[in-house]
Scaffold this active site. Structure first.
Site, PDB file in Angstrom:
ATOM      1  N   LYS A  36       0.813  -1.215   0.000  1.00 42.65           N
ATOM      2  CA  LYS A  36       0.000   0.000   0.000  1.00 42.65           C
ATOM      3  C   LYS A  36       0.854   1.277   0.000  1.00 42.65           C
ATOM      4  O   LYS A  36       2.056   1.236   0.280  1.00 42.65           O
ATOM      5  CB  LYS A  36      -0.925  -0.006   1.215  1.00 42.65           C
ATOM      6  N   ASN A  93      -1.814   0.065   7.024  1.00 44.95           N
ATOM      7  CA  ASN A  93      -1.331  -1.237   7.491  1.00 44.95           C
ATOM      8  C   ASN A  93      -0.441  -1.963   6.482  1.00 44.95           C
ATOM      9  O   ASN A  93      -0.320  -3.182   6.519  1.00 44.95           O
ATOM     10  CB  ASN A  93      -2.502  -2.106   7.947  1.00 44.95           C
TER      11      ASN A  93
END
Length: 137
Positions: free
Chosen positions: A9, A112
């Site tokens: 991410k 995360n």
């Protein structure tokens, strides 16, 4: 042998820890069959996470996912979905097991570090979202 989809991410790409995450993936015995760094537009992120469009966090999630590049990966290993989910760790890094990617690299529940498919069916959908059949070896 089965396949799963993984995404590093924006928060992890921004912090330049993608290589460390990829090393953990390979050390865990995954074969990376496709990988690319891409910048999702807001519309791309909304399409990818369309399953969550009615959830209150959808706007925040899609804005986050389109703020900077991500790294998309298609990986294979026996029982790949379960193996990747175990290596990722719990969504909340405070609850993640030691040695998992989220325990080591996540900043918060929202930032995360990684995403992973939750089923073989969704893995196939997510892999095809990012990769055509020529890009998978």
């Amino acid at each position: 042998m089965s396949r799963t989809f993984a995404m590093i991410k924006p928060d992890a790409v921004e912090r330049a820890i993608s290589g460390k995450i990829i090393a953990k993936i390979e050390e865990a015995g995954f074969n990376i069959v496709a990988m690319k760094k891409v910048q999702l537009s807001l519309a791309d992120a909304q399409a990818f996470y369309a399953v969550h469009k009615e959830r209150p966090f959808f706007g925040e999630l899609t804005e986050f996912m389109s703020r900077s590049p991500i790294i998309a990966l298609a990986m294979e290993k026996p029982d790949a979905v379960a193996a990747w989910r175990k290596l990722m760790g719990a969504t909340n890094p405070a609850e993640a097991e030691p040695g998992t990617i989220r325990k080591e690299f996540a900043l918060s529940i929202g930032e995360n570090a990684v995403h992973g498919s939750d089923s073989d069916e969704n893995a196939a959908i997510e892999i095809s979202f990012f990769f055509n059949h020529f890009e998978q070896v």
